[in-house]
Write a protein that holds these residues in place. Sequence first.
Motif, PDB file in Angstrom:
ATOM      1  N   GLY A  17       0.815  -1.209   0.000  1.00 22.12           N
ATOM      2  CA  GLY A  17       0.000   0.000   0.000  1.00 22.12           C
ATOM      3  C   GLY A  17       0.842   1.248   0.000  1.00 22.12           C
ATOM      4  N   GLU A  41       2.122  -1.619  -4.635  1.00 21.00           N
ATOM      5  CA  GLU A  41       0.910  -0.807  -4.718  1.00 21.00           C
ATOM      6  C   GLU A  41       0.149  -1.184  -5.985  1.00 21.00           C
ATOM      7  OE1 GLU A  41      -2.178   1.235  -4.795  1.00 21.00           O
ATOM      8  OE2 GLU A  41      -0.956   1.589  -2.997  1.00 21.00           O
ATOM      9  N   SER A 143       1.441  -4.416   6.569  1.00 19.87           N
ATOM     10  CA  SER A 143       0.247  -4.071   5.790  1.00 19.87           C
ATOM     11  C   SER A 143      -0.107  -2.607   5.987  1.00 19.87           C
ATOM     12  CB  SER A 143      -0.939  -4.934   6.206  1.00 19.87           C
ATOM     13  OG  SER A 143      -2.146  -4.381   5.706  1.00 19.87           O
ATOM     14  N   VAL A 145      -2.716  -1.524   3.921  1.00 18.74           N
ATOM     15  CA  VAL A 145      -3.826  -1.599   2.966  1.00 18.74           C
ATOM     16  C   VAL A 145      -5.058  -0.829   3.424  1.00 18.74           C
ATOM     17  CG1 VAL A 145      -3.070  -3.797   1.996  1.00 18.74           C
ATOM     18  CG2 VAL A 145      -4.618  -3.800   3.964  1.00 18.74           C
ATOM     19  N   PRO A 390      -9.497  -6.335   3.247  1.00 18.02           N
ATOM     20  CA  PRO A 390      -8.209  -6.019   2.612  1.00 18.02           C
ATOM     21  C   PRO A 390      -7.082  -6.935   3.069  1.00 18.02           C
ATOM     22  CG  PRO A 390      -9.286  -4.027   3.424  1.00 18.02           C
ATOM     23  CD  PRO A 390     -10.040  -5.179   3.977  1.00 18.02           C
TER      24      PRO A 390
END
Length: 548
Positions: A17, A41, A143, A145, A390
Amino acid sequence: MTINANTVSHVDAVVVGAGFAGLYMLHTLRDKLDLEAAVFEAADDVGGTWYWNRYPGARCDISSYHYSFSFSEEIQQEWSWSEKYAAQPEILAYLGFVADRLNLRQDINFETRVISSDYDEASQRWTIKTNKGHTVICKYYISGVGTLSYAANPEFEGKDSFKGEVYSTSSWPHHGVDFTGKTVGIVGTGASAIQAIPLIAQEAKHLTVFQRTPNYATPLQNGPMDEQEAHAIKANYGEFREKPGPLWPEYLSRKCGSPFLRKVLKRSKNTWKAAGKKAVFHCGWAVMATSFLTKRPTKSQQSSFARRYARVKDPRTADLLCPDYLYGTKRQPCETNYFETYNRDNVSLVDIKSNPIRRITERGLELDNGDGYVFDCLIYSTGFDAFTGPLFNLNLKGRKGVSLREHWSEGPRTNLGIMSHGFPNFFMITGPQSPSVLFNMPLGIEQHVEWIADVIRYMEDNGLESIEPEKAKEDDWREMVEGIANSTLMPKTNTWYTGSNIPGKPRSFMVYLGGGAAYKQECDEAARNGYDGFILGSADVQREAVAS
């Protein structure tokens, strides 16, 4: 770093991300810890949720100067906001500015999705694979996300049969959409739809809104940023960060109290009284002030308050727009001319709670009672599989090949909302059971990133190879998170806070409600006590607790 496809690469850390969380995590790993880090990403540029959510009216409902990074005084001084509440293009530009200012793009692999994430117990390393053929082995896996990045588009019968234009507010076309002269249907009346509907209605020949659950909404009262106010903020940004915000009095600042909600509610009630009843549309801060507590206002009290100050002329439409749940127990959107939009001749409201959508047709949709609607364009604004969606999308497998989905089969299990037992060295920025969406996200992200960085520094300094929560500590944390929530009325309402918007998803309250300040104390205390509640492993020794 940029990773070559079809090769096996080794880095210290992988981040998924490139929104607020991923950008600050990359900067911290690379520029503060001097580690080799790679970011994956899915989009072709930075921005995270602000890259994808480009629908008409997309805007932050936290004031602009609060909704920004605080870690760099230079960035704070160099960037200026044009509105009190920034729109999506300006927030996206801001994140681009941050990426350029810190030279972050060179270490981000764009248009790349993680397809699998596997932990190897022998090497104590994660193997990450992507849709572009990358294979990356790393010690730390993080993470970024987000919590609202996995759309919950319902699977209506015949969904793929519609021959017209189909859009989703969660992944809007970059070129925009011209609805002039077109008949449009939009499914959903959540926060995104409440922002989009007034602007779409100004263009469309006719807009039909299909509503399952009406929402309370408070006027945003946006406007141009006052230059004198902006100058005053920049003159003492540190103090500004500690102060309460203008809309959610304790919600935006670092000193968000504990228990968070009751302090908010107490001051919100006073704010409502001072502003006058006409300052809000539906039932205002007064009902909110009781809705979290044990005394439940009656539905008749709520509805009579709502109707008295409604801005919708047609009584039937006004009735449909009046919620039947307690104010504040769901996400409360902010709006600009949303309710007035239903006074337009080219806007219709259809209740699909009592008369659900039966199927999508080639030309529109059909309801259970047989009513059919024809459109040129169909828009889905049906929310997100929040918090867990996610993360499940990363296809994580930890110790003994157990997937995160299996480990969380009865709801999220974490310590501090940051780590989960059986998944060593895997960190979740603003994960489930942290304050996340009920705190100021940029400041919450900074607190998580800095805590994770301290963990990594501690491990590197002490020759440690792995860290994960004790299983018993997960039980304790979940019990506390749900215990705090159950002392309020929030779990009584079906919301994405509990996962009840997703069929089959286990119901579990997924936000820590104790407040940002109290939460930070919990995190800091764990660190001060040598990461109490966590299992620390060296290269040649694994604590017996890991196998429990």
